[in-house]
Design a protein around this motif. Sequence first.
Motif, PDB file in Angstrom:
ATOM      1  N   ASP A  28       0.848  -1.038   0.058  1.00  0.00           N
ATOM      2  CA  ASP A  28      -0.170   0.072   0.018  1.00  0.00           C
ATOM      3  C   ASP A  28       0.912   1.341  -0.013  1.00  0.00           C
ATOM      4  O   ASP A  28       0.547   2.117  -0.476  1.00  0.00           O
ATOM      5  N   THR A  29       1.896   1.372   0.902  1.00  0.00           N
ATOM      6  CA  THR A  29       2.800   2.271   0.600  1.00  0.00           C
ATOM      7  C   THR A  29       3.348   2.629  -0.710  1.00  0.00           C
ATOM      8  O   THR A  29       3.443   3.757  -0.936  1.00  0.00           O
ATOM      9  N   THR A  32       0.686   3.891  -2.977  1.00  0.00           N
ATOM     10  CA  THR A  32       0.148   5.154  -2.897  1.00  0.00           C
ATOM     11  C   THR A  32       1.192   6.374  -3.368  1.00  0.00           C
ATOM     12  O   THR A  32       1.057   7.228  -3.607  1.00  0.00           O
ATOM     13  N   TYR A  33       2.683   6.084  -2.953  1.00  0.00           N
ATOM     14  CA  TYR A  33       3.346   6.900  -3.453  1.00  0.00           C
ATOM     15  C   TYR A  33       3.451   6.960  -5.064  1.00  0.00           C
ATOM     16  O   TYR A  33       3.584   8.089  -5.762  1.00  0.00           O
ATOM     17  N   ALA A  34       3.224   5.760  -5.633  1.00  0.00           N
ATOM     18  CA  ALA A  34       3.293   5.656  -7.227  1.00  0.00           C
ATOM     19  C   ALA A  34       2.147   6.535  -7.877  1.00  0.00           C
ATOM     20  O   ALA A  34       2.086   7.208  -8.571  1.00  0.00           O
ATOM     21  N   GLY A  35       1.080   6.374  -7.138  1.00  0.00           N
ATOM     22  CA  GLY A  35      -0.197   7.441  -7.594  1.00  0.00           C
ATOM     23  C   GLY A  35      -0.773   6.887  -8.723  1.00  0.00           C
ATOM     24  O   GLY A  35      -1.659   7.548  -9.186  1.00  0.00           O
ATOM     25  N   ARG A  36      -0.441   5.717  -9.126  1.00  0.00           N
ATOM     26  CA  ARG A  36      -1.065   5.337 -10.209  1.00  0.00           C
ATOM     27  C   ARG A  36      -0.986   3.618 -10.177  1.00  0.00           C
ATOM     28  O   ARG A  36      -0.074   3.123  -9.186  1.00  0.00           O
ATOM     29  N   ASP A 188      12.121  13.356  -5.715  1.00  0.00           N
ATOM     30  CA  ASP A 188      11.122  13.029  -4.824  1.00  0.00           C
ATOM     31  C   ASP A 188      11.345  11.747  -3.837  1.00  0.00           C
ATOM     32  O   ASP A 188      10.646  10.895  -3.680  1.00  0.00           O
ATOM     33  N   ARG A 250      11.461   8.496  -7.574  1.00  0.00           N
ATOM     34  CA  ARG A 250      10.851   8.478  -8.808  1.00  0.00           C
ATOM     35  C   ARG A 250      11.828   8.891  -9.986  1.00  0.00           C
ATOM     36  O   ARG A 250      12.765   9.913  -9.785  1.00  0.00           O
TER      37      ARG A 250
END
Length: 255
Positions: A28-29, A32-36, A188, A250
């Motif tokens: 999940d972490t 969520t960071y990936a955003g996709r 990031d 990223r």
Amino acid sequence: MSDRAVSFGMTAQAYERFRPGYPAALFDTVLTYAGRPIRTALEIGAGTGKATRLFAERGVTVTATEPDEAMLAELRRHVPAGVRTVRAAFEDLQPGERYGLVYAAAALHWTKPEGRWSRMAALLEPGGVFASFGGPVRLADPAVEEAVRVARAPFLASDDVPSPDGTPPDQDMQWPGTELQRSEWFADVRQSVIERRTTMTARDYVGLLSTVSAYLVLPAVEREEVYRRIMLVLPEAVEIAGDITVHLARRRSEP
């Protein structure tokens, strides 16, 4: 590679049995960071597939790479169908296919520093995510931890893997975040910690130690003696603190 880096094959089954797995919160972490959605991933130093399972069982198409044949054979027995496996060290991977995620679970410190991040970037799609996660497994009770330290001291001063770039343990940003912050290929950079607690028998805890590189490179006679001495100071069951430090970054479109 150092002797410690290639010491795991002899103990692949123990690694699978005694090493703790990774919680859903880790996936999940990363997500969520990936955003996709994460559709494809390359794993570096997959071992017996503890982290491979976490991602593959959540619909990610994983290519798991591992240089040790014994570890890879154990991985193949446990991962879902559809996981592609490749026997290769990170340094042997050739640019070609690019992935949405490249990750390493308690394995990045065994890779060579020269060209590490340019090589990593070449395996990622622009905007793709790199993740590294892991951390030492400790006895939660300080008194028991101290007793074990004293028991092993004649043979082993420490069983830690030192920071590859010499980052002090009390610094806010730890390795590899420190290197990622300096790399022209990544942006990031984030660091977080996921709590992981478990209880195991004393015998299983010594089994866990038998998968730790610092013990594996000891002469066999010394190794068995240090395990015996540690068993003598352990209660029947021990609580393990194995918090997971997660580093995320990223890939820049251009360096």
